[in-house]
Design a protein around this motif. Sequence first.
Motif, PDB file in Angstrom:
ATOM      1  N   TYR A 345       0.833  -1.215   0.000  1.00  0.00           N
ATOM      2  CA  TYR A 345       0.000   0.000   0.000  1.00  0.00           C
ATOM      3  C   TYR A 345       0.862   1.256   0.000  1.00  0.00           C
ATOM      4  N   SER A 346       2.166   1.095  -0.134  1.00  0.00           N
ATOM      5  CA  SER A 346       3.060   2.207   0.155  1.00  0.00           C
ATOM      6  C   SER A 346       4.257   2.221  -0.783  1.00  0.00           C
ATOM      7  N   ILE A 347       4.859   3.406  -0.927  1.00  0.00           N
ATOM      8  CA  ILE A 347       6.118   3.521  -1.662  1.00  0.00           C
ATOM      9  C   ILE A 347       7.222   2.810  -0.872  1.00  0.00           C
ATOM     10  N   GLN A 348       7.085   2.819   0.460  1.00  0.00           N
ATOM     11  CA  GLN A 348       8.158   2.294   1.309  1.00  0.00           C
ATOM     12  C   GLN A 348       8.079   0.779   1.468  1.00  0.00           C
ATOM     13  N   TRP A 349       9.224   0.201   1.780  1.00  0.00           N
ATOM     14  CA  TRP A 349       9.289  -1.213   2.199  1.00  0.00           C
ATOM     15  C   TRP A 349       9.658  -1.233   3.686  1.00  0.00           C
ATOM     16  N   SER A 350      10.943  -1.106   4.023  1.00  0.00           N
ATOM     17  CA  SER A 350      11.303  -0.999   5.436  1.00  0.00           C
ATOM     18  C   SER A 350      10.640   0.265   5.954  1.00  0.00           C
ATOM     19  N   ARG A 351       9.826   0.133   6.970  1.00  0.00           N
ATOM     20  CA  ARG A 351       9.078   1.320   7.406  1.00  0.00           C
ATOM     21  C   ARG A 351       9.113   1.413   8.924  1.00  0.00           C
TER      22      ARG A 351
END
Length: 484
Positions: A345-351
């Motif tokens: 759901y996001s641009i990020q992976w490690s968040r």
Amino acid sequence: MKKFDLHPDLRNQLLQHTFEKLEEYYEHTDELEVLPHLNFEAIVKKARNVDFNTPLPPKKAIDLVIDGLRKYTLHSPHPKCFGLFVPRAAYPAVLADLITSIINPQLASWFHAAYAIEVERYLLLEFGQKFGYSASTIDGIFTSGGNEANLTSVLAALNHRFPSFAENGLIGISKQPIIYCSAEAHHSVIKAAKATGLGFSSVRKIEVKNDLKMDIRILRTSIEQDIAAGKQPLMIVGTAGTTGAGVIDDFQALKQIADEFKLWFHIDAAYGGAAALSPQLKPFLKGIEHSDSITFDAHKWISMPMGISMFITSKPNILKQTFSVRTTYVPNGTDEHPKVEPYAYSIQWSRRFMGLKLYLSLLIVGWEGFTEMINHQSNMGHYLRKKLRDNGWLIKNRSDLPVICFTDPAFESDDQFCTTVVQNIVASGRSWLSTYPIKKHLCIRTCISNYLTVAHDIDALIDELNEERKRYSAIHSKETSSLV
Ligand SMILES: *Cc1c(COP(=O)(O)O)cnc(C)c1O
């Protein structure tokens, strides 16, 4: 490699030491110069005059970095920082950041950080409802800032308008998509256009009316011209609290146009979204509930330390459609467990678990505490406006939020006046404020962005302003008389 853990006794000592140093800063921020003098060479030297081949004793290292930050930072936690939305950090949020760092959950996947992810999902649901979205349609994701949230909105709009966008990208689109925002909108809209490959020629910065709100008539004409020229209008970005003058666009009118031309309607409420937490200010956001998506920065008006922002949408499938990918190295949901995988759901992976700062703060001070904070700052804004008028200053913006742009009527078209006044006050270290151009001429820009700012601080600012005005007038009238 216990070296990285430090010995338990030493940890205790260092925590105590760091706490004492920070407590001194936090409790006595108001005794510092808001912006210390910045000597470029000294700062570079301070940062580089270390040797990683010869480690320092830990206390010395901690003192070194706190000293560097004290000496060479704009102190936004200072009650006389009338700055650009950068707040003082609420203490529960500071503690949350420490907890987050130690436990360090990875919020990409539900199975790695189930509690953390459910905390964030609950916050998004709560804030979505504060903005007037219906609980059953709310979806969203925490982002690093308003920039990432606004970028997410452009990607969502592209995927909404072009169902094959995720697969074929821009190459699969025959007409140039166009983004409409006001000339006063934040530059992150331009960056989003650059980052998505649309390019900044795809952004129409629509002129504003006298009240600095997007001109709806010009917006309509611009959309019609683009259609006639074979372009594909994509989305409207309204702003709730422009960065320069704190202006809120007319969302009801924007919504009508968005519906008429079938455009995605995003609202950049990075700053002004906080008004939703105050019953007295919420009416100014009227129409926000009809948007498709919202950007809201918790690290601005509601005083969370950076970085914590939200992208919230009322179109529950769009994030998944936009970001969903398959990986083989994370567990997949089962029927027993939800299949909520934030990385999809996001641009990020490690968040990072950024939501904890807000959650812990809400647990400790409650909605009521936040409402009180927003109302206090709004009231301080009114107080500042009144004091300015009483002292003969001319207010140049109409904002429902505590952002006040003003000048002296005698120097209304003299940009040097505002520049000089601001430069002198900032250089004195007594307050921080800035300039902003409204209708071609500079104003002095102030914003109440600190919950510790009280009437006494504003009175002091007024004295500083009056003093600098007097000084400028004296020099200015001497100059004119010497010309005669
Ligand atoms: C600050 C701001 C942004 C950018 O948000 P960041 O969190 O700094 O990335 C976007 N829009 C508006 C209106 C802002 O005030």
